[in-house]
Design an enzyme around this catalytic site. Structure first.
Site, short mmCIF file in Angstrom:
data_model
loop_
_atom_site.label_atom_id
_atom_site.label_comp_id
_atom_site.label_asym_id
_atom_site.label_seq_id
_atom_site.Cartn_x
_atom_site.Cartn_y
_atom_site.Cartn_z
N ASP A 214 41.10 29.91 55.70
CA ASP A 214 41.63 30.84 54.68
C ASP A 214 43.04 31.22 55.10
OD1 ASP A 214 41.90 33.24 52.77
OD2 ASP A 214 39.85 32.62 52.37
N HIS B 19 37.49 28.97 40.53
CA HIS B 19 37.55 29.82 39.33
C HIS B 19 38.77 30.75 39.34
CE1 HIS B 19 35.00 33.45 41.01
NE2 HIS B 19 36.01 33.16 41.78
N ARG C 151 33.46 27.83 47.68
CA ARG C 151 32.62 28.81 46.99
C ARG C 151 33.50 29.87 46.34
NH1 ARG C 151 28.39 33.35 48.96
NH2 ARG C 151 30.31 34.14 49.84
N GLY D 54 39.01 28.04 51.79
CA GLY D 54 39.18 29.34 51.10
C GLY D 54 37.92 30.16 51.30
N GLY D 55 37.41 30.10 52.53
CA GLY D 55 36.07 30.64 52.84
C GLY D 55 36.01 32.13 53.03
N PHE E 220 45.18 25.92 51.24
CA PHE E 220 44.49 24.74 50.67
C PHE E 220 45.35 23.89 49.75
CE2 PHE E 220 41.93 28.33 48.42
CZ PHE E 220 42.87 28.50 47.40
C1 LIG Z 1 37.14 34.68 45.59
S1 LIG Z 1 37.52 34.48 47.26
C2 LIG Z 1 36.18 33.51 47.86
C3 LIG Z 1 36.00 33.60 49.32
C4 LIG Z 1 34.83 32.81 49.89
N1 LIG Z 1 34.85 31.42 49.51
C5 LIG Z 1 33.51 33.45 49.49
O1 LIG Z 1 32.82 32.92 48.62
O2 LIG Z 1 33.18 34.51 50.06
C6 LIG Z 1 38.87 33.35 47.24
C7 LIG Z 1 39.48 33.12 48.60
O3 LIG Z 1 40.57 32.18 48.46
C8 LIG Z 1 41.53 32.56 49.44
N2 LIG Z 1 42.84 31.92 49.11
C9 LIG Z 1 43.70 32.24 48.11
N3 LIG Z 1 44.75 31.42 48.16
C10 LIG Z 1 44.56 30.57 49.21
C11 LIG Z 1 45.28 29.48 49.75
N4 LIG Z 1 46.45 29.09 49.20
N5 LIG Z 1 44.79 28.81 50.81
C12 LIG Z 1 43.59 29.20 51.36
N6 LIG Z 1 42.84 30.22 50.90
C13 LIG Z 1 43.32 30.90 49.82
C14 LIG Z 1 41.56 34.06 49.34
O4 LIG Z 1 42.16 34.62 50.50
C15 LIG Z 1 40.06 34.36 49.23
O5 LIG Z 1 39.47 34.55 50.49
#
Ligand SMILES: C[S@@+](CC[C@H](N)C(=O)[O-])C[C@H]1O[C@@H](n2cnc3c(N)ncnc32)[C@H](O)[C@@H]1O
Length: 448
Positions: free
Chosen positions: A290, A341, A337, A267-268, A322
């Site tokens: 992601d 939350h 990261r 989820g980067g 994920f």
């Molecule tokens: C708050 S952001 C954090 C992004 C990154 N980790 C950072 O710190 O810059 C949460 C991330 O989770 C991703 N996300 C949401 N649902 C997801 C899923 N089912 N599988 C993978 N990524 C996902 C979103 O696209 C988003 O990029």
């Protein structure tokens, strides 16, 4: 908080003494910085020494407690109920480009007249003056001459810094503020108060939808202002979040001891955390995972930030959900990261379980996220000196605010150390250590 007048006097004296002593630490640090100035990039300025970080939070907590002790409670309550006016007034000026306009003027005249600001922003001059003077009282701008304004350290931090501006503005978007407006109604609704799903939060009440915030934005249309604002601001705002915390995440965990390890950034987003690690640790390899839209943006992000890493295969950009089986097995580090939350506990347990299934005996999960410090403290976190609350009181406020934004938008949560231990153990993992970092974000390490 003491109630009798004599106890209050004693507490006020201790707080003032604490302020006097701690200010000396800050002043010494400033003097040392003057001898060895740091490069003025937005990231470097956000990594204080350990002493400065500690002194800052003591001072913020002590000042907050002094105000609570001496101010008329009715004034404090009135301020609290109108706090939204402050953030909205500031956002208006940021959207209008005021910090950049004032920064441009710095080398010329040091300040900009209200008439020029009005002409350049298109905001009616009399109304703009009201906003600016109000924001001066909040420490956000300074009226240096009659009707002539300049940036302070705070608005100056946004000047020429689009990621920080996006991070500032995202909390004033309709997708964030409408669910907050519906929070009382949601928590007082007997049918919703105990809901834990991301489809049953204040967000759904606010937008009369059954979708989660993520699905609403992913499936929505750009003609919808709510969707458009988030799409425009979110990727850049995550880079703004990187400025706030990434230097400490890089400095306060022993990444160098991992050798030629692979870091899977789950989820980067575009992978902005990995670009920071890549600059400092030349042996680390990266996989950024992601959803498809984010990985598409990640391609251009890496081309601009670190084109070699893509060419040499040092970074792999991978579309991966994920909640599904983790394709990269036995990596040294799975990094999450600011991901957990966004999700209620049961979803976090699913995300962590998919990682546990892929881990080798020496793999670790690093959760880089805010950790809620309860007012009475936690055995796993450093406590503030008396008479401050163990969690550094006012210095912890931002984490609580973020927690409530997560609650209203997604039924998500910032978590205490004990809550991390709970979701980890439900996923068959143990909590190895909390690495307290010099930023609002710390690292919780999980192992098999
Ligand atoms: C708050 S952001 C954090 C992004 C990154 N980790 C950072 O710190 O810059 C949460 C991330 O989770 C991703 N996300 C949401 N649902 C997801 C899923 N089912 N599988 C993978 N990524 C996902 C979103 O696209 C988003 O990029």
């Amino acid at each position: 908080m003491p109630t009798s007048k004599s106890n209050r006097a004693q507490t006020l004296r201790s707080l003032v003494q604490l302020l006097v002593n701690t200010s000396e630490v800050v002043i010494k640090e400033w003097e040392a910085e003057e001898q060895h100035p740091q490069p003025d990039d937005h990231l470097a300025s956000s990594l204080p020494s350990h002493q400065l970080f500690e002194a800052r939070r003591i001072i913020v907590a002590a000042c907050g407690m002094c105000v609570d002790l001496v101010e008329d409670p009715r004034i404090r309550l009135q301020e609290l109920s109108e706090t939204f006016a402050l953030s909205q007034a500031f956002d208006t000026t940021v959207r209008a480009g005021v910090p950049d306009i004032l920064a441009e003027a710095m080398p010329r005249s040091g300040s900009v007249s209200a008439a020029e600001l009005s002409q350049r922003t298109g905001i009616d001059e009399k109304k703009l003056v009201r906003l600016m003077r109000f924001l001066c009282s909040g420490g956000l701008y300074e009226e240096v001459k009659y009707l002539d304004f300049a940036n302070t350290r705070m608005s100056g931090a946004l000047a020429g810094n689009p990621p920080a501006q996006a991070f500032q503005l995202i909390y004033g978007t309709k997708a964030v503020i409408e669910p907050l407006a519906y929070l009382p109604e949601t928590l007082l609704d007997p049918k919703m108060t105990s809901a834990t799903s991301a489809t049953e939060s204040a967000f759904q009440k606010a937008f009369k939808t059954k979708q989660t915030l993520w699905d609403f934005v992913e499936g929505g249309d750009d003609s919808d202002e709510v969707v458009r604002e988030i799409r425009q601001l979110f990727p850049l705002s995550m880079a703004g979040q990187t400025q706030l915390s990434s230097r400490s995440i890089v400095a306060d965990f022993p990444w160098g001891s991992l050798g030629e390890a692979t870091i899977v950034d789950v989820g980067g987003g575009v992978g902005s955390m990995c670009t920071e690690l890549a600059k400092v640790f030349p042996n680390l390899q990266f996989v950024v995972q992601d959803l498809a839209a984010a990985i598409e943006q990640a391609k251009s992000y890496w081309k601009a930030e670190d084109p070699k890493a893509l060419g040499t295969g040092r970074v792999e950009l991978m579309v991966h959900d994920f909640f599904k089986e983790q394709p990269v097995k036995g990596a040294a580090v799975y990094l999450l990261r600011c991901v957990l939350h966004d999700w209620p506990d049961d979803d976090c347990v699913k995300i962590l379980t998919r990682l546990r299934e892929a881990m080798a005996p020496d793999s670790r999960i690093l959760i880089a996220e805010m950790i809620i410090h309860p007012p009475l403290g936690s055995t796993q976190l450093k406590s503030a000196p008396a008479p401050l609350p163990a969690n550094y009181g006012r210095a912890s406020l931002m984490k609580g605010m973020h927690d409530i934004v997560m609650l209203s938008s997604l039924n998500g949560s910032e978590r205490t150390p004990e809550q991390f231990v709970d979701i980890a153990s439900r996923a068959g993992l143990r909590t190895e250590k909390i690495w307290e970092c010099r930023s609002p974000v710390s690292i919780t390490e999980l192992r098999l």
